[in-house]
Design a protein around this motif. Structure first.
Motif, PDB file in Angstrom:
ATOM      1  N   ILE A 138       0.930  -1.033   0.230  1.00 36.04           N
ATOM      2  CA  ILE A 138       0.023  -0.199   0.291  1.00 36.04           C
ATOM      3  C   ILE A 138       0.557   1.378  -0.140  1.00 36.04           C
ATOM      4  CG2 ILE A 138      -1.900   0.904   1.699  1.00 36.04           C
ATOM      5  CD1 ILE A 138      -2.630  -1.771   2.242  1.00 36.04           C
ATOM      6  N   TYR A 139       0.454   1.786  -0.533  1.00 38.19           N
ATOM      7  CA  TYR A 139       1.648   3.525  -1.083  1.00 38.19           C
ATOM      8  C   TYR A 139       0.642   4.473  -0.804  1.00 38.19           C
ATOM      9  CZ  TYR A 139       4.229   0.162  -3.524  1.00 38.19           C
ATOM     10  OH  TYR A 139       5.281  -0.873  -3.849  1.00 38.19           O
ATOM     11  N   GLY A 140       1.076   5.261   0.338  1.00 36.02           N
ATOM     12  CA  GLY A 140      -0.086   6.716   0.180  1.00 36.02           C
ATOM     13  C   GLY A 140       0.191   7.236   1.737  1.00 36.02           C
ATOM     14  N   ASP A 141      -0.055   8.540   1.884  1.00 33.85           N
ATOM     15  CA  ASP A 141       0.178   8.925   3.372  1.00 33.85           C
ATOM     16  C   ASP A 141      -0.781   8.325   4.496  1.00 33.85           C
ATOM     17  OD1 ASP A 141       0.428  10.850   5.888  1.00 33.85           O
ATOM     18  OD2 ASP A 141       0.706  12.336   4.464  1.00 33.85           O
ATOM     19  N   PRO A 142      -0.136   7.644   5.866  1.00 31.34           N
ATOM     20  CA  PRO A 142      -1.611   7.109   6.292  1.00 31.34           C
ATOM     21  C   PRO A 142      -1.871   8.117   7.133  1.00 31.34           C
ATOM     22  CG  PRO A 142       0.988   6.299   6.802  1.00 31.34           C
ATOM     23  CD  PRO A 142       0.858   7.160   5.625  1.00 31.34           C
ATOM     24  N   SER A 143      -1.422   9.215   6.942  1.00 33.99           N
ATOM     25  CA  SER A 143      -1.820  10.974   8.122  1.00 33.99           C
ATOM     26  C   SER A 143      -2.654  11.269   7.369  1.00 33.99           C
ATOM     27  CB  SER A 143      -0.673  11.443   7.806  1.00 33.99           C
ATOM     28  OG  SER A 143       0.112  12.272   7.959  1.00 33.99           O
ATOM     29  N   PHE A 144      -2.917  10.826   6.141  1.00 36.78           N
ATOM     30  CA  PHE A 144      -3.907  12.188   5.215  1.00 36.78           C
ATOM     31  C   PHE A 144      -5.334  11.071   5.560  1.00 36.78           C
ATOM     32  CE2 PHE A 144      -6.982  11.891   2.287  1.00 36.78           C
ATOM     33  CZ  PHE A 144      -7.141  12.410   1.355  1.00 36.78           C
ATOM     34  N   THR A 145      -6.106  12.312   5.587  1.00 35.34           N
ATOM     35  CA  THR A 145      -7.889  11.570   6.620  1.00 35.34           C
ATOM     36  C   THR A 145      -8.895  12.557   5.397  1.00 35.34           C
ATOM     37  OG1 THR A 145      -7.843  13.452   8.040  1.00 35.34           O
ATOM     38  CG2 THR A 145      -7.114  11.372   8.811  1.00 35.34           C
ATOM     39  N   PHE A 146     -10.017  12.146   5.167  1.00 30.23           N
ATOM     40  CA  PHE A 146     -10.562  13.134   4.908  1.00 30.23           C
ATOM     41  C   PHE A 146     -12.509  12.342   5.175  1.00 30.23           C
ATOM     42  CE2 PHE A 146     -11.180   9.903   2.305  1.00 30.23           C
ATOM     43  CZ  PHE A 146     -12.725   9.595   1.435  1.00 30.23           C
ATOM     44  N   PRO A 147     -13.189  12.610   5.518  1.00 29.05           N
ATOM     45  CA  PRO A 147     -15.017  12.064   6.039  1.00 29.05           C
ATOM     46  C   PRO A 147     -14.975  11.281   5.235  1.00 29.05           C
ATOM     47  CG  PRO A 147     -14.835  14.890   6.223  1.00 29.05           C
ATOM     48  CD  PRO A 147     -13.734  14.093   4.592  1.00 29.05           C
ATOM     49  N   TYR A 148     -15.312  10.582   5.132  1.00 26.61           N
ATOM     50  CA  TYR A 148     -16.306   9.063   4.911  1.00 26.61           C
ATOM     51  C   TYR A 148     -17.262   8.543   5.433  1.00 26.61           C
ATOM     52  CZ  TYR A 148     -17.046   6.849   0.292  1.00 26.61           C
ATOM     53  OH  TYR A 148     -17.930   6.740  -0.838  1.00 26.61           O
ATOM     54  N   VAL A 149     -17.953   7.247   5.387  1.00 30.16           N
ATOM     55  CA  VAL A 149     -17.911   6.355   5.792  1.00 30.16           C
ATOM     56  C   VAL A 149     -16.915   5.174   5.407  1.00 30.16           C
ATOM     57  CG1 VAL A 149     -20.390   4.771   6.314  1.00 30.16           C
ATOM     58  CG2 VAL A 149     -20.485   7.320   5.824  1.00 30.16           C
ATOM     59  N   PRO A 150     -16.963   4.909   6.616  1.00 26.33           N
ATOM     60  CA  PRO A 150     -15.075   3.312   6.397  1.00 26.33           C
ATOM     61  C   PRO A 150     -16.530   2.030   6.343  1.00 26.33           C
ATOM     62  CG  PRO A 150     -14.754   4.939   9.008  1.00 26.33           C
ATOM     63  CD  PRO A 150     -16.573   5.024   7.782  1.00 26.33           C
ATOM     64  N   THR A 151     -17.413   2.099   6.541  1.00 25.86           N
ATOM     65  CA  THR A 151     -17.912   0.964   6.196  1.00 25.86           C
ATOM     66  C   THR A 151     -17.966   0.811   5.161  1.00 25.86           C
ATOM     67  OG1 THR A 151     -19.910   1.591   6.549  1.00 25.86           O
ATOM     68  CG2 THR A 151     -19.195   0.114   8.588  1.00 25.86           C
ATOM     69  N   HIS A 152     -18.157   1.844   3.702  1.00 23.36           N
ATOM     70  CA  HIS A 152     -18.820   2.104   2.590  1.00 23.36           C
ATOM     71  C   HIS A 152     -17.312   1.858   1.959  1.00 23.36           C
ATOM     72  CE1 HIS A 152     -22.897   3.732   2.520  1.00 23.36           C
ATOM     73  NE2 HIS A 152     -22.885   3.040   3.061  1.00 23.36           N
ATOM     74  N   LEU A 153     -16.331   2.359   2.592  1.00 18.84           N
ATOM     75  CA  LEU A 153     -14.971   2.063   1.482  1.00 18.84           C
ATOM     76  C   LEU A 153     -14.649   1.187   1.656  1.00 18.84           C
ATOM     77  CD1 LEU A 153     -12.773   3.021   0.819  1.00 18.84           C
ATOM     78  CD2 LEU A 153     -11.712   4.152   2.367  1.00 18.84           C
ATOM     79  N   HIS A 154     -14.392   0.351   3.305  1.00 14.98           N
ATOM     80  CA  HIS A 154     -14.337  -1.575   3.457  1.00 14.98           C
ATOM     81  C   HIS A 154     -14.533  -2.060   3.043  1.00 14.98           C
ATOM     82  CE1 HIS A 154     -13.408  -4.960   5.188  1.00 14.98           C
ATOM     83  NE2 HIS A 154     -12.460  -4.498   6.044  1.00 14.98           N
ATOM     84  N   LEU A 155     -16.188  -2.342   1.835  1.00 11.51           N
ATOM     85  CA  LEU A 155     -16.254  -2.978   1.682  1.00 11.51           C
ATOM     86  C   LEU A 155     -16.139  -3.062   0.069  1.00 11.51           C
ATOM     87  CD1 LEU A 155     -20.567  -3.308   0.943  1.00 11.51           C
ATOM     88  CD2 LEU A 155     -19.223  -3.099  -1.019  1.00 11.51           C
ATOM     89  N   MET A 156     -16.020  -1.690  -0.730  1.00 11.57           N
ATOM     90  CA  MET A 156     -15.520  -1.951  -2.091  1.00 11.57           C
ATOM     91  C   MET A 156     -13.949  -1.536  -2.139  1.00 11.57           C
ATOM     92  SD  MET A 156     -17.324   2.649  -3.117  1.00 11.57           S
ATOM     93  CE  MET A 156     -16.655   3.399  -1.257  1.00 11.57           C
ATOM     94  N   VAL A 157     -13.108  -2.117  -1.307  1.00 13.30           N
ATOM     95  CA  VAL A 157     -11.347  -1.664  -1.570  1.00 13.30           C
ATOM     96  C   VAL A 157     -11.683  -3.449  -1.690  1.00 13.30           C
ATOM     97  CG1 VAL A 157      -9.896  -1.638  -0.148  1.00 13.30           C
ATOM     98  CG2 VAL A 157     -10.654   0.465  -0.313  1.00 13.30           C
ATOM     99  N   PHE A 158     -11.843  -3.938  -0.188  1.00 14.88           N
ATOM    100  CA  PHE A 158     -12.880  -5.214   0.194  1.00 14.88           C
ATOM    101  C   PHE A 158     -12.636  -6.542  -1.346  1.00 14.88           C
ATOM    102  CE2 PHE A 158     -14.846  -9.132   0.920  1.00 14.88           C
ATOM    103  CZ  PHE A 158     -14.416  -9.621   2.185  1.00 14.88           C
ATOM    104  N   GLU A 159     -13.762  -5.618  -1.839  1.00 14.88           N
ATOM    105  CA  GLU A 159     -14.433  -6.314  -3.350  1.00 14.88           C
ATOM    106  C   GLU A 159     -13.251  -6.319  -3.988  1.00 14.88           C
ATOM    107  OE1 GLU A 159     -16.393  -8.843  -5.760  1.00 14.88           O
ATOM    108  OE2 GLU A 159     -17.232  -8.163  -3.613  1.00 14.88           O
TER     109      GLU A 159
END
Length: 369
Positions: free
Chosen positions: A221-242
């Protein structure tokens, strides 16, 4: 047990009411509005939220119940679809039977009731997939997927609406949490780290790959772990998992009998002004160009179907590597729900890149079907 025709199991007055509510206008909300409104979950705000849902949920549920009755190719008659239709009619009846919400006690009772509605609908996706499977079995002749456009369009509307209904109920219920996690407003995490969510989703997908194949490619995984923004984590988890699950399966199957070490899957998180984009890259051999239009249809899966005609869907979801044939199209709907998108670009003979675009402005309205 065959599900009964709607007129046999439900009163005419209920069906008339469903038809009346199904014609009313839906009201969409934005991520930004949910966040601002929910940041102060006072009794008054919870009361306003419950009153909104008391009026909004029956409209959305009624529209889906009506559609479930009128599907092409006899899909409405399939036992699994009849079961889903009954869940929607029962939920409509429960919400409509609830009297006006005037006090905090009313609001608390209403919250318990909609919580039960959400649980009732937990297995809608596998149940609809089973209905589609029952239809495919009947359409013995070679299915031309493009001909079943009406069914794809219906399922897109149906699942998009389901995402919205579950988001609204879940958000309201979660606002009652006396000890919300830090930076969380209901389902929304105001400082979500996409790198962290991608890491968790990847680990989950990798665990399943290990369970099914005995080994699994690495994931970088490449990217800045400290970067954040408002979103719904369960939705993102589902998409990346798929997406990661698909990549793992492709790489695993391509290199299974090879002496070469299977190449890692790469996840890149980019932070733009309008979008946060997550790219999932694999070297799993890609998808032929003729197959690309099919990957977002609900009647197509390259894996064998894990659903068995008699499977008991009451049990907890036992996640498999693949096979419902609705992982990608549903992931795209989750992305689009808050104004993002999902694109797949493939190089046959090499691999696939999936681009998950998430809108970071948060003010796009729900796309209401």
């Amino acid at each position: 047990m065959a599900a009964k025709k709607v007129c046999e199991s439900y009163s005419k007055s209920l069906i008339d009411e469903v038809n009346r509510w199904g014609c009313m206008k839906q009201t969409g909300v934005s991520l930004k509005y949910m966040m601002e409104f929910g940041s102060r979950p006072s009794d008054r705000n919870l009361l306003i939220s419950a009153q909104f849902l008391h009026k909004e949920l029956p409209i959305r549920i009624a529209r889906r119940a009506i559609e479930l009755e009128n599907l092409p190719y006899g899909l409405s008659e399939k036992p699994a679809v009849l079961k889903v239709r009954d869940w929607y009619l029962d939920s409509f009846r429960d919400v409509r039977a609830f009297t006006e919400i005037k006090t905090t006690t009313d609001e608390k009772d209403f919250t318990q009731m909609i919580k039960a509605v959400k649980v009732r609908h937990n297995n809608v996706v596998p149940m609809m997939a089973l209905g589609v499977q029952q239809l495919k079995k009947d359409l013995k002749q070679k299915i031309v997927y493009e001909d079943l456009d009406e069914i794809h369009q219906f399922l897109d509307r149906f699942y998009m609406s389901r995402i919205g209904i579950r988001m609204l109920i879940g958000q309201h219920v979660e606002l009652h949490n006396p000890n919300p996690p830090p930076h969380c407003v209901g389902y929304i995490h105001t400082r979500m780290s996409p790198v962290e969510v991608a890491r968790n989703a990847s680990e989950d997908a990798r665990a399943i790959c290990l369970r099914e194949y005995g080994s699994a490619p690495d994931i970088n995984i490449y990217g800045d772990p400290s970067f954040t923004f408002p979103y719904v984590p369960t939705h993102l988890h589902l998409m990346v998992f798929e997406l990661v699950k698909n990549s793992l399966r492709a790489v695993q199957e391509r290199f299974m009998d090879s002496d070469k070490v299977s190449p890692p899957i790469r996840i890149i998180v980019a932070d733009g002004i309008e979008d946060v984009t997550i790219k999932v890259s694999d070297e799993g051999g890609g998808i032929p160009r003729s197959g690309l239009p099919k990957i977002f249809t609900y009647l197509y899966s390259t894996a064998k179907n894990p659903l068995d005609e008699n499977s008991d869907l009451g049990i907890a979801d036992n996640v498999t590597m693949a096979g419902y044939g609705c992982g990608l199209p549903i992931s795209r709907l989750y992305a689009r729900y808050f104004g993002g998108d999902l694109q797949i670009i493939s190089m046959e003979g090499y691999g696939t890149d999936a681009y998950l675009h998430l809108s970071r402005l948060g003010d796009s309205q729900e796309p209401l079907p």
